[in-house]
Design a protein around this motif. Sequence first.
Motif, PDB file in Angstrom:
ATOM      1  N   GLY A   1       0.799  -1.222   0.000  1.00 60.31           N
ATOM      2  CA  GLY A   1       0.000   0.000   0.000  1.00 60.31           C
ATOM      3  C   GLY A   1       0.830   1.270   0.000  1.00 60.31           C
ATOM      4  O   GLY A   1       0.303   2.372   0.180  1.00 60.31           O
ATOM      5  N   LYS A   2       2.137   1.147  -0.230  1.00 55.89           N
ATOM      6  CA  LYS A   2       3.031   2.306  -0.193  1.00 55.89           C
ATOM      7  C   LYS A   2       2.685   3.328  -1.277  1.00 55.89           C
ATOM      8  O   LYS A   2       2.549   4.521  -1.001  1.00 55.89           O
ATOM      9  CB  LYS A   2       4.495   1.853  -0.353  1.00 55.89           C
ATOM     10  CG  LYS A   2       4.964   0.822   0.656  1.00 55.89           C
ATOM     11  CD  LYS A   2       6.444   0.520   0.529  1.00 55.89           C
ATOM     12  CE  LYS A   2       6.860  -0.024  -0.815  1.00 55.89           C
ATOM     13  NZ  LYS A   2       6.293  -1.366  -1.096  1.00 55.89           N
ATOM     14  N   THR A   3       2.560   2.848  -2.497  1.00 52.99           N
ATOM     15  CA  THR A   3       2.301   3.758  -3.613  1.00 52.99           C
ATOM     16  C   THR A   3       0.961   4.471  -3.454  1.00 52.99           C
ATOM     17  O   THR A   3       0.857   5.679  -3.693  1.00 52.99           O
ATOM     18  CB  THR A   3       2.340   2.986  -4.948  1.00 52.99           C
ATOM     19  OG1 THR A   3       3.665   2.509  -5.174  1.00 52.99           O
ATOM     20  CG2 THR A   3       1.930   3.878  -6.116  1.00 52.99           C
ATOM     21  N   THR A   4      -0.066   3.745  -3.035  1.00 57.27           N
ATOM     22  CA  THR A   4      -1.380   4.361  -2.832  1.00 57.27           C
ATOM     23  C   THR A   4      -1.301   5.448  -1.761  1.00 57.27           C
ATOM     24  O   THR A   4      -1.890   6.523  -1.910  1.00 57.27           O
ATOM     25  CB  THR A   4      -2.410   3.292  -2.425  1.00 57.27           C
ATOM     26  OG1 THR A   4      -2.542   2.347  -3.484  1.00 57.27           O
ATOM     27  CG2 THR A   4      -3.768   3.919  -2.145  1.00 57.27           C
TER      28      THR A   4
ATOM     29  N   LEU B   1       1.332   7.286  -0.931  1.00 56.00           N
ATOM     30  CA  LEU B   1       2.037   8.451  -1.477  1.00 56.00           C
ATOM     31  C   LEU B   1       1.152   9.218  -2.458  1.00 56.00           C
ATOM     32  O   LEU B   1       1.174  10.460  -2.475  1.00 56.00           O
ATOM     33  CB  LEU B   1       3.330   8.008  -2.164  1.00 56.00           C
ATOM     34  CG  LEU B   1       4.399   7.367  -1.270  1.00 56.00           C
ATOM     35  CD1 LEU B   1       5.662   7.093  -2.065  1.00 56.00           C
ATOM     36  CD2 LEU B   1       4.711   8.249  -0.072  1.00 56.00           C
ATOM     37  N   ARG B   2       0.395   8.507  -3.256  1.00 52.34           N
ATOM     38  CA  ARG B   2      -0.478   9.190  -4.219  1.00 52.34           C
ATOM     39  C   ARG B   2      -1.569   9.990  -3.515  1.00 52.34           C
ATOM     40  O   ARG B   2      -1.971  11.054  -4.006  1.00 52.34           O
ATOM     41  CB  ARG B   2      -1.098   8.169  -5.176  1.00 52.34           C
ATOM     42  CG  ARG B   2      -0.106   7.622  -6.191  1.00 52.34           C
ATOM     43  CD  ARG B   2      -0.723   6.544  -7.070  1.00 52.34           C
ATOM     44  NE  ARG B   2       0.224   6.080  -8.076  1.00 52.34           N
ATOM     45  CZ  ARG B   2       0.003   5.067  -8.902  1.00 52.34           C
ATOM     46  NH1 ARG B   2      -1.154   4.408  -8.841  1.00 52.34           N
ATOM     47  NH2 ARG B   2       0.908   4.716  -9.780  1.00 52.34           N
TER      48      ARG B   2
ATOM     49  N   ILE C   1       9.751  12.153   1.944  1.00 48.09           N
ATOM     50  CA  ILE C   1       9.112  10.859   2.170  1.00 48.09           C
ATOM     51  C   ILE C   1       9.442  10.002   0.962  1.00 48.09           C
ATOM     52  O   ILE C   1       9.184  10.409  -0.178  1.00 48.09           O
ATOM     53  CB  ILE C   1       7.588  10.982   2.294  1.00 48.09           C
ATOM     54  CG1 ILE C   1       7.214  12.045   3.324  1.00 48.09           C
ATOM     55  CG2 ILE C   1       6.961   9.651   2.656  1.00 48.09           C
ATOM     56  CD1 ILE C   1       5.762  12.467   3.252  1.00 48.09           C
ATOM     57  N   PHE C   2      10.042   8.850   1.183  1.00 54.62           N
ATOM     58  CA  PHE C   2      10.259   7.969   0.044  1.00 54.62           C
ATOM     59  C   PHE C   2       9.969   6.525   0.417  1.00 54.62           C
ATOM     60  O   PHE C   2      10.186   6.100   1.545  1.00 54.62           O
ATOM     61  CB  PHE C   2      11.671   8.145  -0.551  1.00 54.62           C
ATOM     62  CG  PHE C   2      12.777   7.464   0.199  1.00 54.62           C
ATOM     63  CD1 PHE C   2      13.167   6.172  -0.110  1.00 54.62           C
ATOM     64  CD2 PHE C   2      13.464   8.140   1.189  1.00 54.62           C
ATOM     65  CE1 PHE C   2      14.201   5.557   0.561  1.00 54.62           C
ATOM     66  CE2 PHE C   2      14.506   7.540   1.866  1.00 54.62           C
ATOM     67  CZ  PHE C   2      14.876   6.232   1.552  1.00 54.62           C
ATOM     68  N   SER C   3       9.436   5.809  -0.560  1.00 53.49           N
ATOM     69  CA  SER C   3       9.079   4.407  -0.329  1.00 53.49           C
ATOM     70  C   SER C   3      10.174   3.507  -0.867  1.00 53.49           C
ATOM     71  O   SER C   3      10.878   3.836  -1.825  1.00 53.49           O
ATOM     72  CB  SER C   3       7.747   4.079  -1.026  1.00 53.49           C
ATOM     73  OG  SER C   3       7.899   4.130  -2.435  1.00 53.49           O
TER      74      SER C   3
END
Length: 318
Positions: free
Chosen positions: A39-42, A44-45, A186-188
Amino acid sequence: MIEVQNLTRHYKDLCAVDNISMTIRKGEILGLLGPNGAGKTTTLRMLTGYLSPNSGTIKINDFHLPKDAIKIKSLIGYLPESAPLYHNMLVYDYLEYVARIKGIDDKEKRYDRFLQLSDLCGLSSIMAQPIANLSKGLKQRVGLAHAMMTDPQILILDEPTSGLDPNQIAEIRNIIKTIGKEKTIIFSTHILSEAEATCDRIAIINKGKVVADDTTANLKLSVKQNSFIKLSLKGASKDDATSLLKSIHPNLNVKNVEPVEEDLVSFKITSPDDRDFRSDIYLKIKETNWIIIQLTKKSQALEKIFQELTQEKTGEDV
């Protein structure tokens, strides 16, 4: 600076982000760590305003999404995992295009900004090259310059080192550290060493939930038996060395591992209380004619935490 409360996002029957809450302080480098599909990308979006949550709130510098979306987007630079570059353009022309879209109309201001970004991201030697001809590492640098164009207060990077070789990873890491002296980042990532080397704080996310959130040092302290001794010997047989090592202490766990060279024997040594037995090992081996090639203590805290909290892996990140 950033306050997230009870953030939730569904894709039909899939709950990609499940009731996440966190606070990200000004000037902090936060690593969002988790396996693919966590769920990291969601997350960040939603922070960038690209996706709307089904429930929950996002507050950035006293502005709220989605009400103040335009103001919030002006504070954020965003680099998705696949940098959205126009491959048929030269690097300089692409940055010129981005600058105009971002509202930098003054020619001198654009040029000054290009000089700053060229120095920061290491682009001076490729400004006249087509983007299509660049390596993935250089494309990431161009994408980072895009995200940094308006000198945003907050930088959000989605898997910025994905697919890069070790040298390129080190270069991007150094850029992030330099930028992090002045900005909130913030970076994933799903690379443990990357998060440990770069971040002030790590949030581990799994199945849409935050399962750990703390500094690297505090996360390590939360795990027992978080280190091991790596020993490599020359001139010893595996059985003789194992017997000698086990004689040092009854609770010593000695495991034979693949040596780095054919004429060596190597061991991974742990103890229940995480005691450092290197001095004892050295003195014992000193009584023999064996040669110590390696005797080091290594940490495995983050690996252990990550495995315990994210045991079930999924497919592509969402």
